[in-house]
Design a protein around this motif. Structure first.
Motif, PDB file in Angstrom:
ATOM      1  N   GLU A   1      70.270  47.395  48.884  1.00 33.52           N
ATOM      2  CA  GLU A   1      70.876  46.476  47.949  1.00 33.52           C
ATOM      3  C   GLU A   1      72.373  46.317  48.171  1.00 33.52           C
ATOM      4  O   GLU A   1      72.964  45.359  47.717  1.00 33.52           O
ATOM      5  N   THR A   2      72.970  47.282  48.858  1.00 38.44           N
ATOM      6  CA  THR A   2      74.407  47.164  49.117  1.00 38.44           C
ATOM      7  C   THR A   2      74.650  47.033  50.614  1.00 38.44           C
ATOM      8  O   THR A   2      73.826  47.431  51.423  1.00 38.44           O
ATOM      9  N   PHE A   3      75.768  46.443  50.941  1.00 37.94           N
ATOM     10  CA  PHE A   3      76.104  46.269  52.344  1.00 37.94           C
ATOM     11  C   PHE A   3      76.627  47.576  52.912  1.00 37.94           C
ATOM     12  O   PHE A   3      77.343  48.322  52.242  1.00 37.94           O
ATOM     13  N   SER A   4      76.290  47.790  54.167  1.00 40.02           N
ATOM     14  CA  SER A   4      76.738  49.041  54.773  1.00 40.02           C
ATOM     15  C   SER A   4      78.246  49.001  55.023  1.00 40.02           C
ATOM     16  O   SER A   4      78.802  47.935  55.301  1.00 40.02           O
ATOM     17  N   PRO A   5      78.912  50.147  54.938  1.00 37.91           N
ATOM     18  CA  PRO A   5      80.367  50.157  55.106  1.00 37.91           C
ATOM     19  C   PRO A   5      80.756  49.937  56.568  1.00 37.91           C
ATOM     20  O   PRO A   5      79.985  50.232  57.465  1.00 37.91           O
ATOM     21  N   ALA A   6      81.947  49.395  56.774  1.00 37.33           N
ATOM     22  CA  ALA A   6      82.471  49.225  58.124  1.00 37.33           C
ATOM     23  C   ALA A   6      83.322  50.447  58.432  1.00 37.33           C
ATOM     24  O   ALA A   6      84.357  50.659  57.797  1.00 37.33           O
ATOM     25  N   PRO A   7      82.885  51.267  59.343  1.00 42.71           N
ATOM     26  CA  PRO A   7      83.589  52.542  59.554  1.00 42.71           C
ATOM     27  C   PRO A   7      84.929  52.372  60.243  1.00 42.71           C
ATOM     28  O   PRO A   7      85.200  51.352  60.875  1.00 42.71           O
ATOM     29  N   VAL A   8      85.722  53.373  60.094  1.00 45.42           N
ATOM     30  CA  VAL A   8      86.982  53.425  60.827  1.00 45.42           C
ATOM     31  C   VAL A   8      86.654  53.817  62.256  1.00 45.42           C
ATOM     32  O   VAL A   8      85.819  54.690  62.492  1.00 45.42           O
ATOM     33  N   VAL A   9      87.277  53.127  63.214  1.00 42.90           N
ATOM     34  CA  VAL A   9      86.998  53.395  64.616  1.00 42.90           C
ATOM     35  C   VAL A   9      88.232  54.031  65.244  1.00 42.90           C
ATOM     36  O   VAL A   9      89.332  53.486  65.147  1.00 42.90           O
ATOM     37  N   ALA A  10      88.042  55.199  65.850  1.00 40.26           N
ATOM     38  CA  ALA A  10      89.187  55.902  66.435  1.00 40.26           C
ATOM     39  C   ALA A  10      89.617  55.263  67.745  1.00 40.26           C
ATOM     40  O   ALA A  10      90.802  55.047  67.996  1.00 40.26           O
ATOM     41  N   ASP A  11      88.643  54.915  68.577  1.00 44.67           N
ATOM     42  CA  ASP A  11      88.958  54.388  69.908  1.00 44.67           C
ATOM     43  C   ASP A  11      88.637  52.901  69.946  1.00 44.67           C
ATOM     44  O   ASP A  11      87.474  52.507  70.047  1.00 44.67           O
ATOM     45  N   LEU A  12      89.639  52.094  69.790  1.00 47.72           N
ATOM     46  CA  LEU A  12      89.441  50.642  69.769  1.00 47.72           C
ATOM     47  C   LEU A  12      90.265  50.000  70.861  1.00 47.72           C
ATOM     48  O   LEU A  12      91.455  50.269  70.975  1.00 47.72           O
ATOM     49  N   ARG A  13      89.607  49.190  71.677  1.00 44.98           N
ATOM     50  CA  ARG A  13      90.347  48.494  72.730  1.00 44.98           C
ATOM     51  C   ARG A  13      90.360  47.003  72.394  1.00 44.98           C
ATOM     52  O   ARG A  13      89.311  46.401  72.126  1.00 44.98           O
ATOM     53  N   ARG A  14      91.612  46.471  72.364  1.00 49.55           N
ATOM     54  CA  ARG A  14      91.741  45.030  72.098  1.00 49.55           C
ATOM     55  C   ARG A  14      91.620  44.265  73.405  1.00 49.55           C
ATOM     56  O   ARG A  14      92.235  44.622  74.394  1.00 49.55           O
ATOM     57  N   ILE A  15      90.827  43.240  73.395  1.00 46.96           N
ATOM     58  CA  ILE A  15      90.657  42.444  74.612  1.00 46.96           C
ATOM     59  C   ILE A  15      90.828  40.962  74.253  1.00 46.96           C
ATOM     60  O   ILE A  15      90.811  40.582  73.082  1.00 46.96           O
ATOM     61  N   GLU A  16      91.003  40.146  75.290  1.00 44.40           N
ATOM     62  CA  GLU A  16      90.965  38.688  75.096  1.00 44.40           C
ATOM     63  C   GLU A  16      89.513  38.291  74.980  1.00 44.40           C
ATOM     64  O   GLU A  16      88.630  38.939  75.543  1.00 44.40           O
ATOM     65  N   MET A  17      89.279  37.204  74.229  1.00 47.20           N
ATOM     66  CA  MET A  17      87.902  36.753  74.107  1.00 47.20           C
ATOM     67  C   MET A  17      87.372  36.480  75.520  1.00 47.20           C
ATOM     68  O   MET A  17      87.890  35.617  76.222  1.00 47.20           O
TER      69      MET A  17
END
Lengths: 461, 324, 431
Positions: B3-19
């Protein structure tokens, strides 16, 4: 306000063109034709509303009371009536009155006067002889004289040139030439309505008949049924009756409904899809006429079929279907109509017969039997119709240019076309004009007879 | 569904990329395929912890129009229809997903992955040309009867969100795509799994509900979806390219079926969730019998099958947000 | 019988149609305009309407080329009717003819017009073909191009695949299912058997054949293009012959598929018209008054996700209409139910007999009632005559009105289903 006629699709049937007639009426064709001695059919003068009855003078011959009555009548119609004529003048018509002849010798004086002016008769001119009915004379000399007029008239028809015709008016013994029926017949014969009628006799037997207020609309306000109206002669009859003022109930078999609707729409009438051989055909005609018009004045039995075969190959269905459609249906419908109140005020019936019914035709025993039967039916029904101040007559067409005759082999068609005094086939309109005349109140003095529209065909003459 | 939406977790290793461009990713994946394919034993290594994030300019009006021409429905006029359909949001995030899977550290080969299912929480409406951020991560590597499966979680975030630790209100859309790599095994696990996706054989004859619709997928359906989604996976494009990958003919894109399933049923205001499970592939061209069943309480079950063979192509369920 | 608030009656004077012909056969060369014009011409001829300025002419075609946007008006201009007669096109799928006639009757009852012709026409043979959306897009772009170069560039994108013409959709746009597939589902749900359907088809052919034989259509039909009779009619059909046919719809039901080409209506070309007027109009022109068009009702079903059958809308319309008049099916002398398929009629009748359906879907207290089969489609019906979509309403109204003529006060019921989950029912009363 803008006047606009209702749109309608042209419903005219394809008509075989008489190229021969067109050809010999060119200058070159005329010369060739003369050199070869070929017949020279002339374009015929046909009736159009408003047309003059006669363009030139009309000569009335004979020193009888009938001649006097007729001259007065023609004068009232505004014609240029002469008792004598100059040598150079062209005559539109000659009315030769033999209504007082009692011996063969009585003919000569009028005949010779006719001979003097014969060459002066204009193209599409008219010779009309007036005589008393031979059948009414018991005295051999009187009857011989009257029959002599018939022979004279027929031969004169054969001598006519350039579309001119010769016909006779036969008066019943005691009838005055001033009777309305005589006026009606004379007017028909003088006019372009009788273009393809020649060598024929129209009898006037009674004082019945009413002359119209407007000679261009003799059927004004009347209601007419035409069977077989989807095409050919039937469609022409519907158009002519409409032109003459009638409201038309156009009848044909359901299968012909599309063409029937086109004709009905063209003449501003109603289409009644009906098999005339059905038991209740008469009832349905009456019901339709009563519901839609509240009256019924004229019935034209035009529907007919052919199933040609030599008698040796005749089978039951060919015989019975022709007799059923062409004859028995008419008898049954007439019985039903004449028993009704709706069709009892001066009713008029015109049936289509055929020259085959008069002269016979190879391969047409069934058809000729049915058409001769129609003539018998008409003659026998006249007294009953007369008791209602009505008439019943038949019209026997000769060679008429229709879809049917267009399918004949070329040589046979050419021969058939030329075998008459006018050297050409008639048009459906010519038959329709005669039918319309016989259906008109002015023809009230004429009943029980069969009138041929054949250009004085040699066959069955 | 919960009934509830799942939480969006905090991500330790995130790499930003161009689309990324899908065409480039596929080309690289195809080149790599030969090189790494299956590693000797056929055993699979661990999932990388790194998540990817990219900025997206959002869906253009040209894309929404192309989508509508293919899938149908009302026009995106900005008034009566302004919210992107879920399938189109998936399309926006898909390149990031693929970039994740095309990475050398990703343990499964991109080419030949089978899309098993998709579960989406469409939490908030997303407008046309709305700039977004996309975050993708892999999780839940596990056995499947026929190989190894993995979930790729794609989160569509607000433009201003922190992709490493998005606030609840910044998460607009979450999709979990489950993929199967056939013929592989996880180390330390028995061969046959018993998870929900592996319990039943694909496309077995099943009891089918009364049909309510019929979908036609033309021979060019794969190319048409590619034109909308930019997904030029050769398995969808033509019989020839599909054969090169061992399929007898081109198959319809799963998200194309999902888009058709959802068209006309998604609320503009979002807040709904849905799931689709793919079974027998839809071989092009195809005519798919479809049934929609109203299960009550805002739930609709949609089933698609091959009417002649009576094999199920997919089944899905849509749960509308509760009103009041 | 008068409907509440109707100041006067709308009277059915008569009708005319052309024979219905199987698609791509006898009328292959005729356009919808040709056919409607011919049907109107026959009507004008039957009732001497030459030069008549009518209140309105309305009708339509389900399959219509955009160039025929004014189909009825253009057809009218080809007839001897006064060109000042206004006309408009109506579109309600297979209920087009009924809706045209029904709303014209309303206008007459309100006194807005005195006379009208309603009807419809359809031709599978003259159905418009359209180019693919892709090609259309390219052509439109080329059309908008300002330079020859731009135009060439646009046109260069045309591919052979673009050139295949597309037939107009016969499938429901929102489900992609053909009407037959929809009906197969409904028929299966209602447990309609193959035998029942075949029997209904046979009765349709027998009744239509008998009506033709006794001349019933002599004043209802005018031949067209040498066709004098509905050419789909198979008077010598038998149940045994019908039983040999394979199912054509619902084939995924396997053994349980029941709908064949014989118990489904064939694709047909044709046109039908009905002349209506006020009593005064009919009286002033000495025209017959066959029946009164008492009332009609439109309805629709929620069919898209299968909650209700696509062709079951008439069940709903009938419930409202009969309730409004306090009538039951027993009050009707004749019942005309358009057979898109034999199973359509059977399912509708079963639904009306089903108390649960009537409560849940029609909002009634119980079953609406049973229809006496001896009163159903007595002069033949769509299965035998064929079903040129928009022409069916005109065929039914004219035939039923003739049936009711001479039976004052006797009632006739009409039900016509239509694509899009729609339907119309109507009540006629004999005069």
């Amino acid at each position: 306000m803008i006047q606009r006629s209702p749109q309608s699709r042209p419903a005219a049937q394809p008509r075989p063109t008489d190229t021969y007639t067109a050809l010999v009426n060119t200058e070159l064709g005329r010369r060739i034709g003369r050199a070869l001695g070929l017949p020279r059919p002339a374009p015929l003068r046909r009736h159009t509303p408003g047309a003059a009855l006669a363009d030139g003078p009309v000569l009335v011959l004979g020193e009888t009371s009938g001649a006097e009555d007729i001259a007065q009548l023609l004068l009232r119609w505004g014609l240029d009536v002469r008792r004598h004529i100059g040598d150079e003048e062209r005559l539109s018509g000659v009315v030769a009155c033999f209504d007082a002849v009692s011996a063969p010798g009585d003919l000569q004086e009028t005949v010779l006067r006719l001979a003097d002016v014969q060459r002066q008769i204009a193209p599409s001119g008219r010779v009309i002889t007036v005589l008393r009915d031979p059948q009414d004379a018991r005295d051999p000399s009187v009857r011989a004289a009257r029959r002599a007029v018939e022979g004279l008239t027929r031969s004169l028809g054969r001598e006519m040139r350039a579309g001119a015709t010769a016909n006779g008016v036969v008066l019943q013994e005691s009838l005055d030439a001033a009777a309305p029926g005589v006026a009606g017949v004379l007017r028909f014969l003088l006019s372009g309505r009788s273009a393809f009628v020649s060598g024929q006799f129209l009898s006037v037997d009674s004082v019945n008949g009413t002359l119209p207020e407007d000679w261009d609309r003799p059927l004004a306000g009347q209601v007419a049924v035409v069977t077989g109206a989807a095409r050919g002669i039937g469609a022409a009859i519907a158009r002519t009756l409409r032109r003459d003022g009638a409201q038309v109930i156009a009848v044909d078999v359901p299968a012909a409904g599309e063409a029937l609707a086109a004709v009905a729409n063209e003449v501003g009438g109603t289409a009644l899809q009906l098999d005339i051989t059905a038991e209740d055909a008469g009832d349905r005609i009456l019901e339709h006429a009563e519901q839609r018009h509240g009256r019924l004045d004229v019935v034209i039995h035009n529907a007919g079929i052919t199933r040609d075969k030599l008698l040796a190959h005749m089978d039951a269905s060919r015989w019975s279907s022709v007799i059923a459609v062409n004859l028995e249906a008419q008898l049954r419908i007439n019985r039903r109509l004449l028993a009704s109140e709706l069709f009892s005020h001066a009713p008029r019936i015109v049936s289509l017969a055929s020259t085959s019914g008069i002269a016979g035709n190879r391969g047409q025993t069934n058809y000729a039997a049915s058409k001769a039967g129609v003539m018998g039916m008409v003659a026998a029904s006249a007294p009953e119709l007369e008791s209602r101040h009505g008439t019943i007559n038949a019209v026997a067409p000769g060679f008429i240019e229709t879809e049917m005759t267009a399918k004949m082999p070329m040589v046979a068609r050419e021969v058939a076309r030329r075998l008459n005094s006018l050297s050409q086939g008639g048009l459906p309109e010519d038959v329709a004009e005669t039918v319309a005349f016989l259906a008109s109140p002015a023809a009230g003095g004429t009943s029980g007879m069969t009138l041929r529209v054949c250009g004085q065909n040699l066959i069955g003459a | 569904m919960s009934e509830t939406f799942s939480p969006a977790p905090v991500v330790a290793d995130l790499r930003r990329i161009e689309m990324p461009s899908l065409a480039g990713l596929y080309a690289r994946a195809a080149a790599d395929a030969a090189g790494r394919a299956v590693r000797g034993s056929g055993e699979v290594g661990a999932l990388p912890d790194q998540a990817l994030a990219a900025r997206s300019a959002g869906a253009t009006t040209a894309t929404t129009e192309a989508y509508r021409r293919l899938v149908g429905g009302e026009a995106f006029d900005g008034v009566h229809r302004w919210s992107l359909p879920s399938a189109l949001v998936h399309v926006l995030g898909f390149p990031v997903q693929v970039a994740l899977m095309a990475d050398r550290r990703f343990p499964l080969p991109l080419m030949g992955l089978v899309h098993l299912s998709n579960a989406v929480e469409h939490r908030r409406p997303i407008g046309v040309e709305q700039p977004l951020q996309i975050r993708a991560r892999a999780e839940n590597l596990r056995e499947h009867r026929r190989g190894v499966q993995v979930d790729i979680v794609t989160e569509v975030l607000r433009e201003q969100a922190d992709p490493a630790a998005p606030a609840e209100q910044d998460v607009l859309w979450t999709g979990t795509s489950t993929y199967l790599a056939r013929g592989l095994r996880l180390p330390d696990e028995p061969a046959a799994g018993s998870s929900e996706e592996s319990g039943r054989r694909d496309g077995d004859a099943v009891a089918l509900p009364p049909r309510t619709a019929s979908w036609r997928f033309g021979a060019d359906a794969g190319r048409s979806w590619a034109a909308v989604s930019g997904d030029c996976n050769p398995i969808h494009l033509s019989a020839l390219t599909a054969k090169a990958l061992g399929m007898p003919s081109a198959i319809a894109h799963g998200m194309h079926a999902a888009a058709k399933m959802l068209e006309g049923r998604e609320p503009q205001e979002a807040g709904h969730r849905w799931r689709i499970t793919f079974e027998a592939p839809i071989r092009l061209p195809a005519q798919v019998a479809v049934a929609a069943e109203d299960l009550g309480a805002g739930r609709t079950r949609i089933t698609g099958w091959d009417a002649r063979r009576r094999r199920r192509h997919f089944h899905g369920e849509l749960q509308l947000p509760e009103h009041d | 019988m008068h409907t509440v608030d109707a100041p006067r009656d709308a009277v059915i004077i008569g009708g005319n149609r052309i024979p219905f012909a199987r698609a791509h056969k006898a009328y292959a060369g005729a356009s919808t305009q040709d056919m409607l014009t011919s049907a109107l011409n026959g009507l004008v001829a039957r009732f001497a309407l030459q030069g008549e300025q009518l209140g309105a002419v309305a009708g339509g075609a389900v399959l219509k080329h955009p160039k025929n946007f004014n189909l009825v008006r253009e057809s009218l201009l080809g007839t001897p009717l006064d060109p000042r007669t206004p006309a408009h096109d109506v579109q309600m799928a297979c209920a087009t003819g009924m809706e045209a006639i029904g709303s014209l009757a309303d206008k007459i009852r309100l006194g807005r017009i005195d006379s009208a012709v309603g009807g419809g026409v359809d031709s599978i043979s003259d159905a418009p073909l359209v180019v693919s959306d892709a090609l259309r897009g390219i052509l439109m772009e080329a059309n908008r191009a300002k330079t020859a170069g731009q135009r060439l560039k646009a046109l260069a994108r045309i591919r052979p695949g673009h050139l295949a013409p597309q037939a107009p959709g016969v499938d429901e746009p929102r489900t992609g299912m053909s009407m037959g597939e929809h009906m197969a589902v409904t028929a299966h749900q209602w447990g309609i058997t193959r035998t029942e359907q075949d029997e209904l088809a046979l009765a349709s052919h027998q009744n239509l054949a008998a009506a033709w034989d006794r001349g019933f259509f002599d004043d209802l039909v005018t031949p067209f293009r040498r066709v004098a009779k509905d050419d789909n009619l198979r008077p010598d059909s038998t149940l045994e012959k019908l039983a040999t046919l394979s199912p054509v719809f619902g084939r995924d039901l396997g053994e349980e598929a029941t709908m064949t080409a014989a118990n489904s209506t064939a694709l047909t070309d044709g046109a039908a018209t009905v002349l209506l007027g006020s009593e005064e109009f009919a009286e002033s022109r000495d025209l017959p008054q066959l029946a009164t068009f008492v009332d009609h009702e439109l309805a629709a079903t929620d069919f898209v996700d299968g909650a209700e059958g696509l062709l079951m809308a008439p069940t709903r319309a009938a419930a409202r209409m009969l309730t409004r008049h306090g009538l039951t099916f027993d009050d009707f002398e004749y019942v005309e139910i358009h057979e898109a398929f034999a199973s359509t009629v059977l399912a509708q009748m079963k639904a009306w007999e089903d108390a649960e359906y009537c409560r849940e879907h029609l909002g009634l207290d119980g079953a609406l009632g049973r229809i006496d089969r001896s009163r159903l489609n007595v002069d033949g019906s769509s299965l035998a005559a064929g079903h040129p979509f928009a022409a069916t309403g005109g065929r039914i109204v004219a035939s039923l009105a003739k049936r009711l003529h001479g039976k004052p006060g006797k009632l006739g019921f009409i039900s016509v289903c239509a694509a899009g989950g729609q339907g119309i029912t109507a009540i006629l009363e004999g005069r």
